[in-house]
Write a protein that holds these residues in place. Structure first.
Motif, PDB file in Angstrom:
ATOM      1  N   TYR A  98      -2.497  53.819  28.638  1.00  0.00           N
ATOM      2  CA  TYR A  98      -2.015  52.467  28.924  1.00  0.00           C
ATOM      3  C   TYR A  98      -1.761  52.288  30.426  1.00  0.00           C
ATOM      4  O   TYR A  98      -2.192  51.311  31.026  1.00  0.00           O
ATOM      5  CB  TYR A  98      -0.738  52.222  28.114  1.00  0.00           C
ATOM      6  N   LYS A 123      -5.052  52.390  32.414  1.00  0.00           N
ATOM      7  CA  LYS A 123      -5.774  51.134  32.221  1.00  0.00           C
ATOM      8  C   LYS A 123      -5.139  50.021  33.048  1.00  0.00           C
ATOM      9  O   LYS A 123      -5.822  49.287  33.747  1.00  0.00           O
ATOM     10  CB  LYS A 123      -5.777  50.769  30.731  1.00  0.00           C
ATOM     11  N   LEU A 179       5.891  47.567  26.524  1.00  0.00           N
ATOM     12  CA  LEU A 179       5.199  47.393  25.248  1.00  0.00           C
ATOM     13  C   LEU A 179       6.013  46.404  24.424  1.00  0.00           C
ATOM     14  O   LEU A 179       7.220  46.568  24.274  1.00  0.00           O
ATOM     15  CB  LEU A 179       5.107  48.726  24.493  1.00  0.00           C
ATOM     16  N   ASP A 209       2.606  45.754  20.206  1.00  0.00           N
ATOM     17  CA  ASP A 209       2.024  46.961  20.805  1.00  0.00           C
ATOM     18  C   ASP A 209       2.609  48.218  20.163  1.00  0.00           C
ATOM     19  O   ASP A 209       1.889  49.173  19.875  1.00  0.00           O
ATOM     20  CB  ASP A 209       2.286  47.011  22.310  1.00  0.00           C
ATOM     21  N   THR A 231      -1.063  58.215  24.759  1.00  0.00           N
ATOM     22  CA  THR A 231      -1.226  56.767  24.636  1.00  0.00           C
ATOM     23  C   THR A 231      -0.626  56.048  25.839  1.00  0.00           C
ATOM     24  O   THR A 231      -1.249  55.144  26.408  1.00  0.00           O
ATOM     25  CB  THR A 231      -0.580  56.259  23.331  1.00  0.00           C
TER      26      THR A 231
END
Length: 147
Positions: A132, A135, A64, A68, A128
């Protein structure tokens, strides 16, 4: 996945074992920061030599970046409209530096008035990061099972 961009720490996912791991200058570590067993580490290092091939079962997971991290923290705070010190928390999140972790980890850990938010923040981070990872791995065709 929150190491600074300039850190030597890298994150990976191994589709064969369905586990994530981290490389640091001192070796390979699992996702709870315990050293990977030597036999497993040797196997991973051998297979990492072919990481750029299409047949590789190991992929690097991007970290990140600062933007982000800011976005994650502001999204969390948006669920707590009117919370005590709301503006100070948002300002702290917007001032996130390129450092390990999130600034909210530090800020929420300092004040007793904010202590009730910590379990929600921890849960939000896990969900989260899971989203992430799912995905990311879905984009490259890997089925990810974290639980």
């Amino acid at each position: 996945m929150t190491a600074p961009v300039k850190s030597e720490e890298l994150y990976y996912y191994d589709a064969r074992t369905k586990k994530s791991f981290t490389t640091k200058p001192s070796g390979l570590f699992d996702m709870v920061d315990l050293p990977v067993m030597p036999t497993i580490a040797t196997d991973l290092l051998e297979r990492m030599a072919d990481i750029d091939s299409e047949a590789s079962e190991i992929v690097e997971i991007p970290r990140l970046n600062v933007q982000d991290k800011v976005a994650v923290q502001l999204l969390f705070l948006s669920k707590f409209q009117g919370v005590i010190h709301e503006e100070a928390l948002k300002l702290a999140a917007k001032k996130q530096q390129d450092a390990y972790g999130f600034v909210l980890d530090v800020v929420l850990g300092k004040g007793n008035a904010l202590a009730p938010m910590v379990p929600y923040w921890d849960d939000f981070k896990l969900k989260t990061i899971q989203f992430y990872l799912e995905k990311f791995t879905g984009l490259i065709g890997i089925t990810l099972r974290l639980l």
